[in-house]
Design a protein around this motif. Structure first.
Motif, PDB file in Angstrom:
ATOM      1  N   GLY A  94       8.654  -4.790   0.786  1.00 41.92           N
ATOM      2  CA  GLY A  94       7.733  -4.034   1.641  1.00 41.92           C
ATOM      3  C   GLY A  94       7.776  -4.393   3.101  1.00 41.92           C
ATOM      4  O   GLY A  94       7.215  -3.672   3.923  1.00 41.92           O
ATOM      5  N   ILE A 147       0.813  -1.217   0.000  1.00 43.93           N
ATOM      6  CA  ILE A 147       0.000   0.000   0.000  1.00 43.93           C
ATOM      7  C   ILE A 147       0.849   1.271   0.000  1.00 43.93           C
ATOM      8  O   ILE A 147       0.502   2.259  -0.649  1.00 43.93           O
ATOM      9  CB  ILE A 147      -1.018  -0.051   1.159  1.00 43.93           C
ATOM     10  CG1 ILE A 147      -2.173  -0.972   0.719  1.00 43.93           C
ATOM     11  CG2 ILE A 147      -1.529   1.338   1.535  1.00 43.93           C
ATOM     12  CD1 ILE A 147      -3.146  -1.349   1.784  1.00 43.93           C
ATOM     13  N   GLN A 148       1.984   1.253   0.687  1.00 43.19           N
ATOM     14  CA  GLN A 148       2.826   2.461   0.643  1.00 43.19           C
ATOM     15  C   GLN A 148       3.268   2.740  -0.793  1.00 43.19           C
ATOM     16  O   GLN A 148       3.246   3.883  -1.255  1.00 43.19           O
ATOM     17  CB  GLN A 148       4.051   2.295   1.545  1.00 43.19           C
ATOM     18  CG  GLN A 148       3.693   2.194   3.014  1.00 43.19           C
ATOM     19  CD  GLN A 148       4.904   2.411   3.898  1.00 43.19           C
ATOM     20  OE1 GLN A 148       5.182   3.542   4.300  1.00 43.19           O
ATOM     21  NE2 GLN A 148       5.628   1.352   4.205  1.00 43.19           N
ATOM     22  N   TYR A 149       3.663   1.679  -1.475  1.00 46.00           N
ATOM     23  CA  TYR A 149       4.132   1.841  -2.852  1.00 46.00           C
ATOM     24  C   TYR A 149       3.001   2.318  -3.759  1.00 46.00           C
ATOM     25  O   TYR A 149       3.179   3.255  -4.547  1.00 46.00           O
ATOM     26  CB  TYR A 149       4.675   0.500  -3.355  1.00 46.00           C
ATOM     27  CG  TYR A 149       5.213   0.558  -4.770  1.00 46.00           C
ATOM     28  CD1 TYR A 149       6.485   1.057  -5.022  1.00 46.00           C
ATOM     29  CD2 TYR A 149       4.447   0.120  -5.845  1.00 46.00           C
ATOM     30  CE1 TYR A 149       6.987   1.112  -6.311  1.00 46.00           C
ATOM     31  CE2 TYR A 149       4.939   0.168  -7.141  1.00 46.00           C
ATOM     32  CZ  TYR A 149       6.211   0.672  -7.371  1.00 46.00           C
ATOM     33  OH  TYR A 149       6.702   0.729  -8.648  1.00 46.00           O
ATOM     34  N   MET A 150       1.839   1.679  -3.646  1.00 48.67           N
ATOM     35  CA  MET A 150       0.747   2.008  -4.560  1.00 48.67           C
ATOM     36  C   MET A 150       0.192   3.402  -4.315  1.00 48.67           C
ATOM     37  O   MET A 150      -0.507   3.953  -5.173  1.00 48.67           O
ATOM     38  CB  MET A 150      -0.369   0.959  -4.447  1.00 48.67           C
ATOM     39  CG  MET A 150       0.057  -0.453  -4.857  1.00 48.67           C
ATOM     40  SD  MET A 150       0.846  -0.566  -6.482  1.00 48.67           S
ATOM     41  CE  MET A 150      -0.558  -0.375  -7.564  1.00 48.67           C
ATOM     42  N   THR A 151       0.465   3.956  -3.124  1.00 50.84           N
ATOM     43  CA  THR A 151       0.008   5.321  -2.853  1.00 50.84           C
ATOM     44  C   THR A 151       1.164   6.312  -2.935  1.00 50.84           C
ATOM     45  O   THR A 151       1.023   7.459  -2.498  1.00 50.84           O
ATOM     46  CB  THR A 151      -0.636   5.426  -1.462  1.00 50.84           C
ATOM     47  OG1 THR A 151       0.350   5.103  -0.470  1.00 50.84           O
ATOM     48  CG2 THR A 151      -1.813   4.479  -1.315  1.00 50.84           C
ATOM     49  N   SER A 152       2.275   5.887  -3.479  1.00 49.51           N
ATOM     50  CA  SER A 152       3.469   6.743  -3.560  1.00 49.51           C
ATOM     51  C   SER A 152       3.804   7.371  -2.214  1.00 49.51           C
ATOM     52  O   SER A 152       4.193   8.540  -2.138  1.00 49.51           O
ATOM     53  CB  SER A 152       3.268   7.855  -4.606  1.00 49.51           C
ATOM     54  OG  SER A 152       2.983   7.298  -5.860  1.00 49.51           O
ATOM     55  N   GLY A 153       3.629   6.600  -1.165  1.00 47.76           N
ATOM     56  CA  GLY A 153       4.004   7.078   0.160  1.00 47.76           C
ATOM     57  C   GLY A 153       3.001   7.998   0.826  1.00 47.76           C
ATOM     58  O   GLY A 153       3.261   8.501   1.921  1.00 47.76           O
TER      59      GLY A 153
END
Lengths: 323, 325
Positions: free
Chosen positions: B142, B101-107
């Protein structure tokens, strides 16, 4: 429940935005501007619109693989949705997500997902946060009839019920999980009735009637904000396009059935009601139609002219810091 | 300095961080009034109340999936799995959601979830309560994966884990829980990816995980007397892995043995071996060797269970063999 004309027109506008946006995405898919999956929401617009009408920007929505409508109704601009499906850096997920991973936390759009079920649990978790933080925020999980057979439905509803979390579980029962009929996948096809098994209220509404959805959602949201726990709302509706763009849509349902549901188009039905019962002038609807058409046209241009993501960013943000 | 057990040290860190940050809460089976099967939360229910110490139904997928949504909306969940084997029921929520989720939301969203549980064989619990599984999680982008071996490291790495915005697997070997060691009263952190050299030596570098550290340490004097000087490294954290520390040691010794109770194939030893060979093939005077438990389920009966874990005599023999290559 009485809505003033301004609110009624805003519901109409949201549904038209979703419809025109989805039609555009289908055309863009056919033209090759979109790769991968593209699941449209055409026919189901009243559900996202009715539920999100009562949500604040700080409420959290967790959506499905068929989530464009939820994103738009929660406040993601159409240009950011279209740019995302075009894979551009101006998309709501910077081009990392595409159709099934739409994130816009600044407006409470906490994601769509390519896996059926997890978003039910995540909405439950947002409910946990909102209760622990002692806020009156609420969370919403949208899911289809396909999600009802998944363990996440059982575990999420049970946890939300025992802890009385401020969460709405909104089942969009469109009668088919991909191409598997719900009447085959469940012995008890009355989704709302299952709420009793978890000790929470369950209500079934006509999911093609935006005001019926809005009324049910308003009651559930009020209960949740007041600390009275979760609600299961079953919205009975239908998707009138195939499961995904580019897929054949035959063999599992009849043309007659599809045509019957097209005749129950939620936007046409609502427009008729606005004209007849609420004495809204046709020009008001026509003006919205024109504005939305212009908005979508501008959004496609914006997306088409937006830059591609920089390949050097492919491993950015895997961790919060370092790596 | 004051001595604590491993469990007391980790618990002290959790309690201090819960005092410091009201958004931390703990979910698990029996972690409320009961205080945790392994005493991980003894006394916390009275201290922090029922919303921060939440007993769950037995539904690992459900409450791990819930933690993803909680972390996305500003709170900091700790999942106490009791036995880490139970984590497998929630694997999709971890591998497909929490890790991504961090990656898919660009942090834009953070994922501060601590996933803790007891690993390992040796306590007669048989195959559904004896696994380690850390390599599976170290394989996935991740996750932070830590395997502390001392009370000092348990406290420091627990504090680091609770302050991290990334998902962390905090894995505690059952045989270490009651071991004692010096633990400062003040809080401190140990960075992820920082190995510890437990013993310096010249002939063979041994990287050992969990209880293999003390088992190896126990044979080092005997080996030294026989003329084999062992440099022993505890990586402490598997993701990120301090391959720099291992490489530096191998550059001196020219020999590397990785000792791990968990499975060999596709395991952390295979990864360490590959990294060292890619980086320093010319530094090696012998092939990298691994000593693992057998690639099979963990049986119950004591002689069988014992045969499923590397024992000191096998460790000593593996080191002698490598020194002679």
């Amino acid at each position: 429940m009485a809505f003033d004309n301004e609110v009624l027109l805003s519901l109409y506008r949201t549904m038209v935005v979703i419809r025109r946006c989805e039609e555009q995405l289908a055309r863009s898919y056919q033209a090759g501007a979109i790769t991968g999956a593209c699941h449209t929401y055409i026919g189901q617009e009243a559900v996202a619109t009715g539920v999100c009408a009562h949500l604040r920007v700080d409420d959290a929505v967790f959506s499905t693989h068929r989530g464009h409508g939820h994103a738009l109704a929660k406040g993601v601009p159409s240009r950011e949705l279209i740019a995302e499906l075009f894979g551009r850096t101006t998309g709501c997920s910077d081009g990392r997500g595409g159709s099934m991973h739409l994130f816009a936390p600044d407006v409470g759009m906490m994601g769509t997902t390519g896996i059926v079920g997890p978003n039910i649990l995540q909405a439950t978790g947002a409910g946990y946060s909102f209760q622990l933080l002692e806020t009156d925020r609420v969370s919403v999980a949208f899911f289809g009839d396909g999600g009802v057979g998944n363990g996440a439905f059982h575990e999420g509803l049970n946890l939300a019920a025992i802890w009385q979390l401020p969460t709405l579980f909104v089942c969009e029962n469109n009668m088919y999980a991909t191409e598997v009929p719900f009447s085959y996948a469940a012995r008890n096809t009355d989704v709302a009735s299952r709420a009793a098994g978890y000790g929470m209220p369950g209500i079934a509404v006509d999911g093609n009637d935006v005001l019926a959805v809005a009324e049910a959602a308003q009651a559930a949201i009020s209960r949740a904000r007041a600390g009275d726990g979760p609600t299961l709302i079953e919205c009975r509706t239908y998707r009138t396009r195939g499961h995904a763009e580019g897929m054949q849509d035959g063999g599992y349902r009849t043309e007659e059935e599809v045509n019957d549901w097209k005749a129950r188009d939620p936007i046409k039905a609502f427009a008729a009601r606005l004209l007849e019962r609420d004495a809204i002038e046709p020009q008001a609807l026509e003006q919205i139609d024109r504005e939305v058409a212009g908005q979508i046209e501008e959004a496609v241009e914006f997306a088409t002219n937006s830059p591609w993501p920089d390949p050097d960013t492919v491993t950015d943000h895997i961790f919060s810091e370092g790596g | 300095m004051r001595e604590l057990t491993y469990t007391e040290a980790a618990r002290e860190a959790l309690g201090a961080e819960m005092e410091r940050d009201p958004n931390i809460f703990v979910l698990g089976e029996g972690i409320g009034k009961r205080g945790g099967n392994f005493n991980t939360t003894t006394g916390f229910f009275e201290r922090f109340g029922p919303r921060r110490l939440r007993d769950t139904p037995i539904c690992e997928r459900g409450f791990v999936g819930l933690c993803a949504g909680a972390a996305m909306t500003g709170t900091r969940p700790v999942v106490d799995f009791m036995f880490i084997d139970f984590i497998l029921d929630s694997f999709g929520e971890l591998a497909n959601q929490i890790a991504k989720i961090q990656y898919m939301t660009s942090g834009r969203l953070k994922m501060p979830v601590v996933l803790r549980g007891c690993i390992g064989a040796g306590s007669g619990h048989a195959t559904h309560h004896s696994g380690s599984y850390y390599s599976i999680f170290a394989h996935l982008p991740g996750f932070r994966v830590v395997v502390p071996t001392t009370p000092y490291d348990a406290k420091g790495l627990m504090t680091t884990s609770l302050r991290s915005d990334d998902p962390v697997l905090f894995l505690e070997h059952k045989s270490l829980l009651n071991t004692r060691g010096d633990v400062p009263e003040d809080d401190y952190t140990i960075p992820f990816g920082q190995a510890r050299v437990c013993r310096e030596g010249d002939d063979v570098t041994v990287v050992a995980l969990g209880p293999m550290v003390s088992k190896t340490l126990a044979v080092c004097d005997e080996l030294a007397a026989a003329g084999i000087s062992v440099e022993l490294i505890d990586p402490r954290s598997l993701a990120p892995l301090d391959s720099e520390a291992i490489f530096l040691s191998v550059s001196q010794t020219g020999r590397l043995l990785i000792i791990d109770e968990a499975f060999g194939p596709c395991g952390i030893g295979a990864e360490i071996s590959a990294q060292i060979m890619e980086r320093g093939f010319d530094q090696l005077d012998a092939p990298v060797r691994r000593l693992n438990g057998p690639h099979g389920p963990t049986p119950f009966s004591p002689p069988l269970e014992s045969a499923a874990v590397p024992q000191p005599e096998q460790i000593a023999q593996a080191i002698r063999n490598l020194a002679a290559e």
